[in-house]
Design a protein around this motif. Sequence first.
Motif, PDB file in Angstrom:
ATOM      1  N   ALA A   1       2.227  24.630  53.451  1.00  0.00           N
ATOM      2  CA  ALA A   1       2.361  26.048  53.973  1.00  0.00           C
ATOM      3  C   ALA A   1       2.971  27.068  52.812  1.00  0.00           C
ATOM      4  CB  ALA A   1       3.251  25.967  55.095  1.00  0.00           C
ATOM      5  N   GLY A   2       2.432  28.117  52.851  1.00  0.00           N
ATOM      6  CA  GLY A   2       2.858  29.191  51.898  1.00  0.00           C
ATOM      7  C   GLY A   2       1.907  30.304  51.988  1.00  0.00           C
ATOM      8  N   PHE A   3       2.812  31.479  52.252  1.00  0.00           N
ATOM      9  CA  PHE A   3       2.205  32.820  52.469  1.00  0.00           C
ATOM     10  C   PHE A   3       2.431  33.764  51.807  1.00  0.00           C
ATOM     11  CE2 PHE A   3       2.074  30.195  56.320  1.00  0.00           C
ATOM     12  CZ  PHE A   3       1.018  30.367  56.915  1.00  0.00           C
ATOM     13  N   ARG A   4       1.681  34.936  51.805  1.00  0.00           N
ATOM     14  CA  ARG A   4       1.836  35.996  50.685  1.00  0.00           C
ATOM     15  C   ARG A   4       1.893  35.368  49.353  1.00  0.00           C
ATOM     16  NH1 ARG A   4       5.681  37.522  55.064  1.00  0.00           N
ATOM     17  NH2 ARG A   4       7.377  37.542  53.658  1.00  0.00           N
TER      18      ARG A   4
ATOM     19  N   PRO B   1      12.012  37.829  50.039  1.00  0.00           N
ATOM     20  CA  PRO B   1      12.321  37.666  51.207  1.00  0.00           C
ATOM     21  C   PRO B   1      11.486  36.720  52.167  1.00  0.00           C
ATOM     22  CG  PRO B   1      11.022  39.903  50.816  1.00  0.00           C
ATOM     23  CD  PRO B   1      11.378  39.040  49.497  1.00  0.00           C
ATOM     24  N   TYR B   2      11.930  35.604  52.662  1.00  0.00           N
ATOM     25  CA  TYR B   2      11.213  34.519  53.049  1.00  0.00           C
ATOM     26  C   TYR B   2       9.975  34.977  54.151  1.00  0.00           C
ATOM     27  CZ  TYR B   2      15.184  32.345  51.126  1.00  0.00           C
ATOM     28  OH  TYR B   2      16.351  32.023  50.316  1.00  0.00           O
TER      29      TYR B   2
ATOM     30  N   THR C   1      11.705  26.655  46.996  1.00  0.00           N
ATOM     31  CA  THR C   1      12.099  28.058  47.142  1.00  0.00           C
ATOM     32  C   THR C   1      12.804  28.505  46.055  1.00  0.00           C
ATOM     33  OG1 THR C   1      13.150  29.754  48.681  1.00  0.00           O
ATOM     34  CG2 THR C   1      14.212  27.485  48.414  1.00  0.00           C
ATOM     35  N   ASP C   2      13.345  29.776  46.225  1.00  0.00           N
ATOM     36  CA  ASP C   2      14.286  30.175  45.001  1.00  0.00           C
ATOM     37  C   ASP C   2      15.776  30.045  45.563  1.00  0.00           C
ATOM     38  OD1 ASP C   2      13.993  32.240  46.825  1.00  0.00           O
ATOM     39  OD2 ASP C   2      13.211  33.874  45.723  1.00  0.00           O
TER      40      ASP C   2
ATOM     41  N   ASN D   1      20.527  30.094  51.023  1.00  0.00           N
ATOM     42  CA  ASN D   1      21.332  30.003  51.910  1.00  0.00           C
ATOM     43  C   ASN D   1      20.990  29.982  53.543  1.00  0.00           C
ATOM     44  OD1 ASN D   1      23.557  29.704  49.906  1.00  0.00           O
ATOM     45  ND2 ASN D   1      23.950  31.848  50.036  1.00  0.00           N
ATOM     46  N   ARG D   2      20.121  30.927  53.467  1.00  0.00           N
ATOM     47  CA  ARG D   2      19.183  31.018  54.829  1.00  0.00           C
ATOM     48  C   ARG D   2      18.688  29.854  55.326  1.00  0.00           C
ATOM     49  NH1 ARG D   2      14.767  35.513  56.573  1.00  0.00           N
ATOM     50  NH2 ARG D   2      14.486  34.699  58.648  1.00  0.00           N
ATOM     51  N   LEU D   3      18.015  28.824  54.352  1.00  0.00           N
ATOM     52  CA  LEU D   3      17.160  27.806  54.608  1.00  0.00           C
ATOM     53  C   LEU D   3      18.202  26.667  54.721  1.00  0.00           C
ATOM     54  CD1 LEU D   3      14.401  28.541  52.154  1.00  0.00           C
ATOM     55  CD2 LEU D   3      14.592  29.503  54.404  1.00  0.00           C
TER      56      LEU D   3
END
Length: 272
Positions: free
Chosen positions: A150-153, A201-202, A224-225, A229-231
Motif C-alpha cells: 500500500a502506498g498512495f500519492r 503528511p501521511y 516512512t520518514d 511519532n504519529r505511527l
Amino acid sequence: MTVLRDAPQTIDAFRDRLLGLKGQLPRRLQQCADHVARHLDQIALSTVAQMAQGAGVPPSAMMRFCQIMGFSGYTEMQRLFREALSRGTLDYATRLANLKAGGAGQPSTLVAEFVETGRQSMEALARDLNEADLNQAVEVLARAGTIHLAGFRRSFPVASYLAYVFDKLCIPAILHDGVAGLGHRSSLRPGDALLAITFSPYSEETLTLATHARDRGVPVVLLTDPPANRLAGLGDTVLTVTEIDFGAFRSLSAVIALALSLAVAVAARRET
C-alpha cells in the motif's frame, strides 16, 4: 548595510524581500540569501548551524542575514516558517515560485541539485538505517503467504515498483491501488503481511488500511520518514528513511534503494 525593522509576516512577503535584496548584499550574506531562497522548506526544521553549514558560512553570518531581513534573529525567522508548516505543506505553485526566486530554474541546475540531494539521501540511508529493524522487516515479509503493498500519492511509485519486483521474484503480492475506490481489504488473510509506505503528511488511505490489517491480526511493516511519532503502535516494524529535498521537491532515490534491497532480501530469505 541597512537593517530592515519590519519583519515579513508571510512566506510570500519573505520571498519578495529576498528578491528585493538580490545584488545588494555582501558576499557571505548573499550566500545566506541564495541558500535560504533554495531551501525555504528546510528553515522550519533546521538549526541556524545547519542552515549556515549549507550556505558555507559561519552561524554569525546567518544570524546577521536574519537581522538584515528584519528579524531579531534566527528563532524569529524560523517561527514564521513553523507557523506556515503547521497550516499545511507548500503547494506546488509556491514551490516553483521559490525555486525561481532562488535562481534554480535552469534544467542543468535542477539536475545537479537533484543529483546532489540524491547523493545526500543515499549517504543518510547508509548511515542511519537500523539493521535490527531491517532484519525484522525481512523476517516478517519472508514468512508471509502474500505480501500486501500500500502506498498512495507520492508513495505510489514505491509500492507499484515493489509489486513489479515481487512478481519478477515469484513472490505472491497484491498492490492496493485504490482504483475505482476498491481497497481489496477482503483479500487480507491470516498468514499474510502488509508493507505500507507513507510519508508526512501521511496518507489517510494507507493509515486506514494499516489499522484494518492490525485489527485482523496481519503484521504490518511501515516504510516512512522520521520521526514517525504519529505511527507509533501502528506497525509491527517501522523502517525510516530520510529524503533530502530541493526546493520542497523530494525524489525517491533512497526510498527506492531501500525498497529494492528489502525485496531482494525477502526473496533470498524465502529461498533458505
